[in-house]
Design a protein around this motif. Structure first.
Motif, PDB file in Angstrom:
ATOM      1  N   THR A 180      -7.611  -5.525  -2.374  1.00  0.00           N
ATOM      2  CA  THR A 180      -8.191  -4.959  -1.156  1.00  0.00           C
ATOM      3  C   THR A 180      -9.328  -5.849  -0.677  1.00  0.00           C
ATOM      4  O   THR A 180     -10.074  -6.400  -1.486  1.00  0.00           O
ATOM      5  N   ALA A 225     -11.208   3.439  -1.706  1.00  0.00           N
ATOM      6  CA  ALA A 225     -10.079   2.509  -1.809  1.00  0.00           C
ATOM      7  C   ALA A 225      -9.510   2.441  -3.217  1.00  0.00           C
ATOM      8  O   ALA A 225      -8.289   2.435  -3.399  1.00  0.00           O
ATOM      9  N   CYS A 233      -2.067   0.965  -1.552  1.00  0.00           N
ATOM     10  CA  CYS A 233      -3.071  -0.105  -1.514  1.00  0.00           C
ATOM     11  C   CYS A 233      -3.615  -0.233  -0.095  1.00  0.00           C
ATOM     12  O   CYS A 233      -2.855  -0.456   0.852  1.00  0.00           O
TER      13      CYS A 233
END
Length: 253
Positions: A180, A225, A233
């Motif tokens: 990420t 996240a 994701c």
């Protein structure tokens, strides 16, 4: 040591410190890295006492490839199963145009923001291969999406982080490692003090007339996240204060 382990670079201040605090608050064991050993050890002691978790202070400069390798390779066995790596260490120095640029500033930004991220990832991934739900989070910037006047080399380094994040997502897919990028806009941390080399007046002006992001805003976003289900994701998160439209457009009171 049966708790999950996160590793956070640049944890002695700003985003890194806030992120480390959030992981400790959530009961994780955390490896915190940075150049300022005294700050790191003080933070480690505070977090371990406050949250009853284990914090491992690992001082090194991400620009020093050998120091990075030695520090990460020599982690005690119980600290080697890193589940989450947060590549946060980074900085901007100066606002000169290219024709008046300071070469030392350029080297510092490139060595920290690009090469440092690569060095840490190269050796940390060796400890992530067997971790459950492994995840890398790279802290990018809106400067990695748009170029602004005087941003030149800093923007280039953050564009590189964007590219490297995409490369990691492709190359680490067979390893089951999610990747990420979080790209903040204006955030009130030590960032501007470093950029303007300790000039408090210039640094303060950056945040005048609007409410900037805080380090805690970034920590909250990152926590969201990394706590998504394993099949999810969040590839790329751009987060800015409500008063900011892009790298150079603000609504100020």
């Amino acid at each position: 040591m049966n708790r999950p382990i996160a590793m956070v670079t640049g944890a002695s201040a700003g985003f890194g410190e806030a992120i480390a605090r959030r992981f400790a608050q959530e009961g994780w064991n955390v490896i915190i890295t940075g150049r300022r050993a005294e700050r790191l050890h003080a933070l480690a002691e505070e977090l371990s006492q406050t949250h009853q978790t284990d914090i491992y202070a690992l001082p090194f400069d991400v620009r020093d490839a050998k120091a990075v390798e030695e520090a990460i390779v020599s982690l005690p066995e119980e600290w080697k199963t890193i589940q989450i790596l947060v590549n946060n260490a980074g900085l901007a120095v100066g606002r000169n145009t290219i024709d008046s640029g300071d070469l030392e500033d350029w080297e510092r930004m490139i060595d920290t923001n690009v090469k440092g991220l690569l060095y840490v990832t190269r050796f940390a991934v060796e400890h992530m291969r067997n971790a459950e739900n492994a995840h890398i989070v790279n802290i990018g910037s809106i400067a990695g999406k748009e170029v602004y006047n005087g941003g030149n080399v800093y923007c280039a380094t953050k564009f590189a982080v964007d590219a490297l994040t995409k490369a990691m997502r492709v190359e680490f897919l067979p390893l089951g490692i999610r990747v990420t990028q979080i790209s903040p806009g204006a955030a009130e941390t030590e960032f501007s003090m470093v950029r303007f080399k300790g000039d408090e007046e210039k640094a303060a002006k950056v945040y005048e007339g609007y409410k900037a992001l805080t380090a805690e805003d970034i920590a909250d976003t990152l926590w969201f996240a990394v706590t998504r289900p394993p099949h999810v994701c969040l590839n790329d998160i751009v987060i800015m204060p409500a008063a900011q439209a892009n790298s150079f457009t603000f609504f100020k009171n």
